[in-house]
Design a protein around this motif. Structure first.
Motif, short mmCIF file in Angstrom:
data_model
loop_
_atom_site.label_atom_id
_atom_site.label_comp_id
_atom_site.label_asym_id
_atom_site.label_seq_id
_atom_site.Cartn_x
_atom_site.Cartn_y
_atom_site.Cartn_z
N GLU A 268 6.28 -0.06 7.29
CA GLU A 268 5.71 0.84 7.03
C GLU A 268 4.39 0.77 6.29
O GLU A 268 4.29 0.03 5.78
CB GLU A 268 6.24 1.82 6.76
CG GLU A 268 6.20 1.81 4.97
CD GLU A 268 6.88 3.63 4.66
OE1 GLU A 268 7.93 4.13 5.60
OE2 GLU A 268 7.12 3.79 3.67
N ALA A 269 3.76 1.67 6.81
CA ALA A 269 1.56 1.42 6.51
C ALA A 269 2.20 1.77 4.78
O ALA A 269 2.66 2.86 4.42
CB ALA A 269 0.75 1.96 6.98
N TRP B 130 -1.94 7.56 4.57
CA TRP B 130 -1.80 6.13 4.95
C TRP B 130 -3.41 5.55 4.24
O TRP B 130 -4.40 6.13 4.53
CB TRP B 130 -2.03 5.92 6.60
CG TRP B 130 -0.95 6.00 7.67
CD1 TRP B 130 -1.28 6.52 8.80
CD2 TRP B 130 0.10 6.14 7.20
NE1 TRP B 130 -0.25 7.41 8.79
CE2 TRP B 130 1.12 6.12 8.66
CE3 TRP B 130 0.95 5.12 6.21
CZ2 TRP B 130 2.54 6.88 8.63
CZ3 TRP B 130 2.26 5.54 6.30
CH2 TRP B 130 3.23 6.16 7.50
N CYS C 250 0.46 4.16 1.16
CA CYS C 250 -0.19 5.30 1.73
C CYS C 250 -1.22 5.49 0.46
O CYS C 250 -0.40 4.69 -0.89
CB CYS C 250 1.21 6.43 1.36
SG CYS C 250 1.86 6.73 2.50
N PRO D 165 0.48 2.91 12.83
CA PRO D 165 -0.23 2.40 11.52
C PRO D 165 0.55 1.07 11.04
O PRO D 165 -0.33 0.16 10.78
CB PRO D 165 0.05 3.64 10.27
CG PRO D 165 0.95 4.03 11.22
CD PRO D 165 0.66 4.43 12.51
N ARG E 283 -5.60 2.63 4.83
CA ARG E 283 -6.11 2.59 6.60
C ARG E 283 -6.70 0.82 5.58
O ARG E 283 -7.44 0.49 4.67
CB ARG E 283 -7.20 2.56 7.29
CG ARG E 283 -8.37 3.51 6.33
CD ARG E 283 -9.37 3.50 7.07
NE ARG E 283 -10.05 2.45 7.48
CZ ARG E 283 -10.96 2.37 8.60
NH1 ARG E 283 -11.03 4.30 9.72
NH2 ARG E 283 -11.52 1.69 9.35
N TRP F 286 -1.49 -2.58 10.59
CA TRP F 286 -1.46 -3.64 9.51
C TRP F 286 -1.38 -4.64 9.62
O TRP F 286 -1.32 -5.61 9.43
CB TRP F 286 -0.56 -3.24 8.84
CG TRP F 286 -1.10 -1.74 8.09
CD1 TRP F 286 -1.62 -0.57 7.11
CD2 TRP F 286 -2.45 -2.21 6.68
NE1 TRP F 286 -3.22 0.27 6.54
CE2 TRP F 286 -3.22 -1.02 5.81
CE3 TRP F 286 -2.66 -3.46 6.53
CZ2 TRP F 286 -4.26 -1.39 5.18
CZ3 TRP F 286 -4.23 -3.53 5.19
CH2 TRP F 286 -4.81 -2.11 5.19
#
Ligand code: OAD
Length: 283
Positions: free
Chosen positions: A170-171, A180, A173, A72, A182, A76
Motif C-alpha cells: 500500500e502507498a 496518500w 500516508c 496508488p 504521492r 508507487w
C-alpha cells in the motif's frame, strides 16, 4: 575515444563571447538526453519508458493523477522501480560540465531541467540556481497538499517494499492528514505552477536571457517550448545539443541566431565548457 578537437565548432567562441557581452543570465535547459549516457532511459527513445511499458500498463497511463487515485500502490510500484534506476545511475561528463559552468558564470548561470532523476543535484549543481520543472523522483508530497516534500528514503512503507514489481502492498500516508503520499513529479493530467515547478520564474528567466543552451530534449512538453519561444522572440541566441534535429534546432535554422551542435551531451557540453574557459581567459 574521440579527440577534443573533433568536438569544436568555429562559431562557438564568438557566440559565447558576444553572450558574455550582453546582460542577462545564461539558461541551460536539459531533458532526458543529458542522462542517457548515465544509463537512464529517455522517454521517447527506443528504450524509453513510454515504449517499454510493463505487461499490464503503458507508462503514459501510470504518470497521471487519475491512475494514482485509482491504484496508488501500483503507481508507487512503478515510481519505485524508476527511483531505483535513477539511484543506481551516476552523473556523467555533461552533468559535471554544467557544475563547472555554474562556477564560471556565478549568478549569471541558471539550470532548468525537465529531468526528475536528481542527477544535476548529485553532480553538484547549485540548488538555488536549479529549477526542477517536472519535480524530483526522490521526493514525495502529501496528495492533499498539506505538507512539504519528504525524501522517499524517509518513508518506511516504501523502504519495506522488497524492490520487485508488485512488492508494495500500500502507498505511504501523510503523517499530518492521513491522505496518500504521492511522488513529487508533474503528471500528464496536471499543470505547471510556480510553487512546485517554477513556472513564472522560468518564463521570467527566458524573457531576459543572454543565451539559451538546450540539451537533450524533444520539446515534448509545453514549458520548455515556451522558454525557447520567449527567448527567440527577443533575439536570444540558442545553442542546441542533440544527436537529432528537434523543434529547438528548427528554431535555430529559422532565426539564424545560434548553433545546432549535433551529437551527444557527453561530447558537446564539455566541449562548450572548454570554449567558455578559453574565451574567459582571453584579455
Ligand atoms: P525525450 O525522450 O522526449 O527526448 C530525449 C531527447 O534526448 C531526444 O531529443 C534525443 O534525441 C535526445 N538524446 C538521446 N540521447 C542523447 C544524448 N546522449 N545526448 C543528448 N541528447 C540525447 O525526453 P524529454 O525531451 O526530456 O515529462 O521529455 C520531456 C518530458 O516528456 C519529460 O520530462 C516527461 C515527458 O512527458 C514529465 O514527466 C512531466
Amino acid at each position: 575515444m574521440a579527440s577534443d578537437s573533433q568536438f569544436s565548432a568555429p562559431e562557438l567562441a564568438p557566440l559565447l563571447r558576444s553572450a558574455l557581452g550582453r546582460s542577462g543570465r545564461w539558461l541551460f535547459l536539459t531533458g532526458a538526453g543529458i542522462s542517457a549516457e548515465s544509463g537512464i532511459p529517455t522517454f521517447r527513445g527506443p528504450e524509453g519508458y513510454w515504449r517499454v511499458g510493463s505487461r499490464n500498463y503503458h507508462p503514459q497511463e501510470l504518470a497521471t493523477r487519475q491512475a494514482f487515485e485509482a491504484a496508488p500502490a501500483i503507481v508507487w510500484d512503478w515510481y519505485l522501480h524508476r527511483y531505483r534506476t535513477c539511484q543506481q545511475a551516476e552523473p556523467n561528463a555533461a552533468h559535471r560540465a554544467l557544475v563547472e559552468a555554474a562556477q564560471l558564470l556565478g549568478q549569471r548561470f541558471l539550470l532548468i531541467t525537465q529531468n526528475v532523476d536528481g542527477l544535476h543535484r548529485r553532480a553538484g549543481s547549485p540548488a538555488e540556481r536549479l529549477y526542477e520543472i517536472h519535480g524530483n523522483i526522490a521526493y514525495a508530497r502529501c496528495s492533499a497538499g498539506c505538507a512539504g516534500l519528504t525524501p522517499l528514503a524517509e518513508l518506511p512503507a516504501l523502504q519495506a517494499a522488497g524492490g520487485g514489481p508488485g512488492e508494495l502492498r500500500e502507498a505511504p500516508c501523510c503523517g499530518q492528514c492521513g491522505a496518500w503520499q504521492r511522488p513529487h513529479v508533474l503528471w500528464f493530467d496536471e499543470f505547471y505552477d510556480e510553487p512546485l515547478f517554477r513556472l513564472e520564474s522560468s518564463q521570467r528567466a527566458a524573457s531576459d536571457a543572454a543565451l539559451l543552451v538546450v540539451i537533450g530534449t524533444t520539446g515534448g512538453t509545453n514549458l520548455p517550448l515556451q522558454i525557447a519561444e520567449i527567448a527567440v522572440r527577443r533575439g536570444t541566441p540558442l545553442i542546441v545539443i542533440n544527436p537529432e534535429p528537434n523543434p529547438f534546432s528548427d528554431q535555430v535554422d529559422r532565426s539564424g541566431a545560434g548553433l545546432f551542435l549535433r551529437g551527444r551531451a557527453g561530447e558537446w557540453v564539455p566541449a562548450l565548457l572548454r570554449e567558455l574557459r578559453a574565451v574567459l581567459a582571453q584579455p
